[in-house]
Design an enzyme around this catalytic site. Structure first.
Site, PDB file in Angstrom:
ATOM      1  N   LYS A  11      79.734  18.685  78.429  1.00 19.91           N
ATOM      2  CA  LYS A  11      79.980  19.973  79.079  1.00 19.91           C
ATOM      3  C   LYS A  11      80.672  19.816  80.421  1.00 19.91           C
ATOM      4  O   LYS A  11      81.459  20.674  80.821  1.00 19.91           O
ATOM      5  CB  LYS A  11      78.665  20.733  79.268  1.00 19.91           C
ATOM      6  N   LYS A  53      81.220  20.063  66.320  1.00 15.96           N
ATOM      7  CA  LYS A  53      80.106  20.974  66.108  1.00 15.96           C
ATOM      8  C   LYS A  53      80.592  22.428  66.203  1.00 15.96           C
ATOM      9  O   LYS A  53      81.441  22.736  67.037  1.00 15.96           O
ATOM     10  CB  LYS A  53      79.118  20.623  67.218  1.00 15.96           C
ATOM     11  N   LYS A  65      79.665  27.951  70.524  1.00 15.18           N
ATOM     12  CA  LYS A  65      79.954  29.268  71.089  1.00 15.18           C
ATOM     13  C   LYS A  65      81.234  29.252  71.902  1.00 15.18           C
ATOM     14  O   LYS A  65      81.888  30.271  72.068  1.00 15.18           O
ATOM     15  CB  LYS A  65      78.802  29.696  72.005  1.00 15.18           C
TER      16      LYS A  65
HETATM   17  P1  AMP Z   1      72.499  27.082  72.266  1.00 14.41           P
HETATM   18  O1  AMP Z   1      73.524  27.968  71.680  1.00 14.41           O
HETATM   19  O2  AMP Z   1      73.094  25.839  72.837  1.00 14.41           O
HETATM   20  O3  AMP Z   1      71.540  27.770  73.161  1.00 14.41           O
HETATM   21  O4  AMP Z   1      71.629  26.585  71.019  1.00 14.41           O
HETATM   22  C1  AMP Z   1      70.557  27.327  70.477  1.00 14.41           C
HETATM   23  C2  AMP Z   1      69.969  26.596  69.290  1.00 14.41           C
HETATM   24  O5  AMP Z   1      70.933  26.495  68.248  1.00 14.41           O
HETATM   25  C3  AMP Z   1      69.539  25.156  69.605  1.00 14.41           C
HETATM   26  O6  AMP Z   1      68.329  24.869  68.910  1.00 14.41           O
HETATM   27  C4  AMP Z   1      70.662  24.325  69.062  1.00 14.41           C
HETATM   28  O7  AMP Z   1      70.261  23.036  68.691  1.00 14.41           O
HETATM   29  C5  AMP Z   1      71.089  25.139  67.862  1.00 14.41           C
HETATM   30  N1  AMP Z   1      72.506  24.905  67.540  1.00 14.41           N
HETATM   31  C6  AMP Z   1      73.574  25.131  68.345  1.00 14.41           C
HETATM   32  N2  AMP Z   1      74.724  24.805  67.727  1.00 14.41           N
HETATM   33  C7  AMP Z   1      74.369  24.355  66.489  1.00 14.41           C
HETATM   34  C8  AMP Z   1      75.120  23.867  65.371  1.00 14.41           C
HETATM   35  N3  AMP Z   1      76.446  23.785  65.398  1.00 14.41           N
HETATM   36  N4  AMP Z   1      74.426  23.484  64.272  1.00 14.41           N
HETATM   37  C9  AMP Z   1      73.061  23.559  64.226  1.00 14.41           C
HETATM   38  N5  AMP Z   1      72.315  24.003  65.250  1.00 14.41           N
HETATM   39  C10 AMP Z   1      72.954  24.406  66.370  1.00 14.41           C
END
Ligand code: AMP
Ligand code: TRP
Length: 337
Positions: free
Chosen positions: A115, A199, A202
């Site tokens: 990041k 991956k 967002k």
């Molecule tokens: P975040 O959007 O970073 O707050 O992630 C929220 C949750 O979604 C966390 O448990 C992450 O590990 C999961 N997550 C985010 N991106 C992915 C992805 N590409 N595949 C699987 N899980 C994800």
């Protein structure tokens, strides 16, 4: 010492573009755990501001993530849904943990490196200590289980190290339980639809790289139709998947959305063209995601109701957190309890 047998906590950042990876990797698993565990699901607005967020969008995105939890099947009455900033003990414990965690531990965090990018001098200090705040989120409730996607594994290991060091430093064996990650299902790491080696995220500049929870049916179908493939027919066995990230991703998505084992799905599509898989994948994705998106919209159209749910959740979260925080203050040696 207060301790329940099994308490779940997880968090999702309100940074917009909530996507299929968030759902399959995390939110979907939140739902099932409600049967067996006491659950707290937190919209981590304080984590979000480690990268600048427009204040108006932050508020809207906070409501959107809360709506996604509820639309997916989280019950905010029997469990707790809240936003982090309403429970100030998160920030308070995070400070103590900033003083427990070591620079060397944080320097190993790959998410910070990704990041912060090349110009690390310009990253916020918050981004660097982000994992300590995450440890605070979990330990503040003495949570025992943390459902997350694969990308959070390293942060969970750090939370365990921090818990252990706090327990040692303050001569309080077993004060903080060492939290266990729950990383389960065939889609713990959903990849970008434009590049199977990245991956789904967002912040990817390409809208085609992800299916968001609020995409309309025709957008979902279009993005799957346009998803990157490779020139060969679909694999006959799992052994062929490692060199074929796009095939692995689409088959994994199909397995997750139809609640099947990946091996069964590989068998089903063995030797078929990508177009066959894409057509069926679009169908199940629309069937599973569009109704959640519609319910999210219904919920976010009534912000007062979501705000009331978050305020109620925060009050109940505080009631669990404050006695634990009071014990932390006392163990650390702060006067005034
Ligand atoms: P975040 O959007 O970073 O707050 O992630 C929220 C949750 O979604 C966390 O448990 C992450 O590990 C999961 N997550 C985010 N991106 C992915 C992805 N590409 N595949 C699987 N899980 C994800
Ligand atoms: N760091 C997590 C992510 O980016 C979000 C998060 C914050 C979290 N606090 C948490 C996840 C506590 C689980 C438990 O995905």
């Amino acid at each position: 010492m207060t301790q329940v047998k099994a308490r779940v906590l997880s968090g999702v950042q309100p940074t917009g573009n909530l996507h299929l990876g968030n759902y399959l990797g995390a939110i979907r698993n939140f739902v099932g755990l409600q049967q067996t565990h006491e659950c707290l699901y937190c919209v981590v607005d304080m984590h979000a501001i480690t990268v600048f967020q427009d204040p108006v969008e932050l508020a809207a995105n906070t409501r959107e993530v809360a709506a996604a939890f509820i639309a997916a099947g989280v019950d905010p009455k029997n469990h707790i849904v809240f936003n982090q900033a309403q429970v100030s003990q998160h920030a308070e414990l995070a400070w103590v943990l900033n003083c427990v965690a070591r620079m060397g531990w944080l320097n190993r965090m790959t998410q910070f490196k990704e990041k912060a990018g090349k110009d690390r001098e310009k990253a916020s200090v918050g981004l660097y200590v982000y994992p300590n705040l995450m440890a605070a989120d979990i330990l503040l409730y003495k949570a025992t289980h943390v459902p997350v996607g694969e990308d959070q594994k390293q942060h969970l290991e750090l939370a365990r190290d921090i818990a252990q060091k706090f327990n040692n430093d303050f001569n309080a064996p077993e004060f903080f339980p060492l939290p266990e990650p729950i990383i389960q299902g065939p889609a713990t790491r959903v990849m970008s639809l434009r590049d199977g080696s990245k991956k789904m995220s967002k912040s990817d500049p390409s809208d085609l790289s992800r299916i968001t929870m609020t995409d309309q049916a025709d957008d979902i179908a279009r993005k799957i139709r346009k998803a990157k493939t490779d020139p060969d027919a679909l694999p006959e066995t799992a052994d062929e998947l490692p060199g074929r990230p796009e095939a692995a991703n689409l088959l994994g998505l199909f397995a997750a959305l139809t609640d099947q084992q990946l091996s069964a799905v590989i068998g089903q599509f063995a030797g078929a063209q990508f177009s066959v898989l894409k057509e069926q994948l679009a169908e199940v994705a629309v069937e599973k995601i569009a109704p959640i998106g519609a319910e999210m919209k219904r919920l976010t159209d009534d912000p007062a109701t979501i705000d009331a749910i978050l305020a109620d959740g925060a009050a109940r979260a505080r009631a669990i957190a404050e006695p634990i925080m009071a014990e932390v203050r006392q163990r650390v040696g702060f006067l005034g309890n």
